[in-house]
Design a protein around this motif. Structure first.
Motif, PDB file in Angstrom:
ATOM      1  N   ARG A 116       0.858  -1.176   0.000  1.00 12.16           N
ATOM      2  CA  ARG A 116       0.000   0.000   0.000  1.00 12.16           C
ATOM      3  C   ARG A 116       0.898   1.231   0.000  1.00 12.16           C
ATOM      4  O   ARG A 116       1.808   1.356   0.812  1.00 12.16           O
ATOM      5  CB  ARG A 116      -0.903   0.003   1.231  1.00 12.16           C
ATOM      6  CG  ARG A 116      -1.901   1.143   1.205  1.00 12.16           C
ATOM      7  CD  ARG A 116      -2.858   1.048   2.343  1.00 12.16           C
ATOM      8  NE  ARG A 116      -2.221   1.567   3.546  1.00 12.16           N
ATOM      9  CZ  ARG A 116      -2.850   1.732   4.694  1.00 12.16           C
ATOM     10  NH1 ARG A 116      -4.106   1.378   4.816  1.00 12.16           N
ATOM     11  NH2 ARG A 116      -2.225   2.212   5.737  1.00 12.16           N
ATOM     12  N   THR A 117       0.656   2.121  -0.942  1.00 14.98           N
ATOM     13  CA  THR A 117       1.468   3.326  -1.110  1.00 14.98           C
ATOM     14  C   THR A 117       0.569   4.545  -0.975  1.00 14.98           C
ATOM     15  O   THR A 117      -0.529   4.575  -1.521  1.00 14.98           O
ATOM     16  CB  THR A 117       2.126   3.319  -2.510  1.00 14.98           C
ATOM     17  OG1 THR A 117       2.877   2.108  -2.657  1.00 14.98           O
ATOM     18  CG2 THR A 117       3.031   4.500  -2.712  1.00 14.98           C
ATOM     19  N   THR A 118       1.051   5.544  -0.257  1.00 13.67           N
ATOM     20  CA  THR A 118       0.309   6.796  -0.118  1.00 13.67           C
ATOM     21  C   THR A 118       0.634   7.694  -1.301  1.00 13.67           C
ATOM     22  O   THR A 118       1.805   7.943  -1.591  1.00 13.67           O
ATOM     23  CB  THR A 118       0.684   7.510   1.191  1.00 13.67           C
ATOM     24  OG1 THR A 118       0.448   6.623   2.285  1.00 13.67           O
ATOM     25  CG2 THR A 118      -0.139   8.778   1.373  1.00 13.67           C
ATOM     26  N   ILE A 119      -0.402   8.180  -1.976  1.00 14.02           N
ATOM     27  CA  ILE A 119      -0.232   9.085  -3.113  1.00 14.02           C
ATOM     28  C   ILE A 119      -0.777  10.446  -2.693  1.00 14.02           C
ATOM     29  O   ILE A 119      -1.962  10.598  -2.420  1.00 14.02           O
ATOM     30  CB  ILE A 119      -0.990   8.577  -4.364  1.00 14.02           C
ATOM     31  CG1 ILE A 119      -0.598   7.126  -4.693  1.00 14.02           C
ATOM     32  CG2 ILE A 119      -0.778   9.517  -5.534  1.00 14.02           C
ATOM     33  CD1 ILE A 119       0.847   6.931  -5.081  1.00 14.02           C
ATOM     34  N   ASP A 120       0.101  11.441  -2.620  1.00  9.32           N
ATOM     35  CA  ASP A 120      -0.287  12.799  -2.241  1.00  9.32           C
ATOM     36  C   ASP A 120      -0.800  13.564  -3.447  1.00  9.32           C
ATOM     37  O   ASP A 120      -0.260  13.435  -4.546  1.00  9.32           O
ATOM     38  CB  ASP A 120       0.913  13.556  -1.660  1.00  9.32           C
ATOM     39  CG  ASP A 120       1.358  12.997  -0.332  1.00  9.32           C
ATOM     40  OD1 ASP A 120       0.506  12.841   0.559  1.00  9.32           O
ATOM     41  OD2 ASP A 120       2.566  12.713  -0.186  1.00  9.32           O
ATOM     42  N   PRO A 127       2.564  19.266  -1.565  1.00 10.12           N
ATOM     43  CA  PRO A 127       1.466  18.395  -1.133  1.00 10.12           C
ATOM     44  C   PRO A 127       0.331  19.225  -0.528  1.00 10.12           C
ATOM     45  O   PRO A 127       0.573  20.201   0.187  1.00 10.12           O
ATOM     46  CB  PRO A 127       2.098  17.498  -0.068  1.00 10.12           C
ATOM     47  CG  PRO A 127       3.568  17.600  -0.291  1.00 10.12           C
ATOM     48  CD  PRO A 127       3.820  18.939  -0.901  1.00 10.12           C
ATOM     49  N   THR A 128      -0.902  18.841  -0.827  1.00  8.18           N
ATOM     50  CA  THR A 128      -2.068  19.582  -0.337  1.00  8.18           C
ATOM     51  C   THR A 128      -2.552  19.082   1.020  1.00  8.18           C
ATOM     52  O   THR A 128      -3.408  19.709   1.628  1.00  8.18           O
ATOM     53  CB  THR A 128      -3.239  19.443  -1.323  1.00  8.18           C
ATOM     54  OG1 THR A 128      -3.619  18.064  -1.376  1.00  8.18           O
ATOM     55  CG2 THR A 128      -2.878  19.970  -2.696  1.00  8.18           C
ATOM     56  N   GLY A 129      -2.012  17.950   1.475  1.00  9.22           N
ATOM     57  CA  GLY A 129      -2.527  17.337   2.695  1.00  9.22           C
ATOM     58  C   GLY A 129      -3.606  16.309   2.383  1.00  9.22           C
ATOM     59  O   GLY A 129      -4.056  15.581   3.259  1.00  9.22           O
ATOM     60  N   LYS A 130      -4.017  16.269   1.131  1.00  6.93           N
ATOM     61  CA  LYS A 130      -4.991  15.270   0.691  1.00  6.93           C
ATOM     62  C   LYS A 130      -4.231  14.138   0.002  1.00  6.93           C
ATOM     63  O   LYS A 130      -3.227  14.385  -0.661  1.00  6.93           O
ATOM     64  CB  LYS A 130      -6.001  15.889  -0.254  1.00  6.93           C
ATOM     65  CG  LYS A 130      -6.843  16.957   0.397  1.00  6.93           C
ATOM     66  CD  LYS A 130      -7.808  17.554  -0.582  1.00  6.93           C
ATOM     67  CE  LYS A 130      -8.611  18.659   0.102  1.00  6.93           C
ATOM     68  NZ  LYS A 130      -9.560  19.273  -0.812  1.00  6.93           N
TER      69      LYS A 130
END
Length: 149
Positions: A116-120, A127-130
């Motif tokens: 699982r990878t976090t995509i900003d 980065p927007t924080g989303k």
């Protein structure tokens, strides 16, 4: 009277038999995109290792990466996205014998570890924080990708 009592049982039995033929099991040991996503979510640090099987629904080439996606929309929550360095494109095409664009609708096997990878989300380079999560399988050796039988 007996026929009336047996009829619902027989209809259910026929329905179950039909269902099992429609959902033929995968070869033992192959991991589907849905299984990869669930396992990667259960253990985000280690992910899941093995041989993954899927039909390529989309190929995406950027300046730095080459992606083989199990869904047309790579952001789909059940998508498994195989990621290779863009410099591996020629080697992958030589390995498979076709241009990467011709992999769409072809079934492949890929060895590796899906995580699982976090995509900003980025705006103006920041980065927007989303963010959202994507299940990625990073491959460093194109020989780990082959056509499924």
């Amino acid at each position: 009277m007996r026929v009336a009592l047996l009829l619902p049982f027989l209809l259910l039995s026929v329905g179950c038999a039909h269902q099992s033929r429609v959902n033929a099991p995968m070869a033992p040991g192959w991991i589907t995109p849905a299984e990869a996503v669930h396992a990667a979510n259960d253990d985000p640090q280690r992910g899941i290792s093995g041989t993954f099987v899927f039909t390529v629904k989309n190929v995406d080439v950027t300046e730095h990466r080459l992606y083989l996606n199990s869904e047309r929309d790579y952001r789909h929550q059940l998508a498994l996205n195989v990621s290779l360095d863009a410099s591996q494109r020629e080697a992958l095409q030589a390995q498979l014998g076709v241009p990467v664009e011709r992999l769409v609708n072809r079934r492949v096997l890929v060895q590796g570890t899906a995580r699982r990878t976090t995509i900003d989300f980025i705006t103006d380079g920041k980065p927007t924080g989303k963010y959202y999560f994507q299940t990625q399988l990073k491959v460093s050796d194109p020989r780990r990708v082959r056509f499924a039988p």
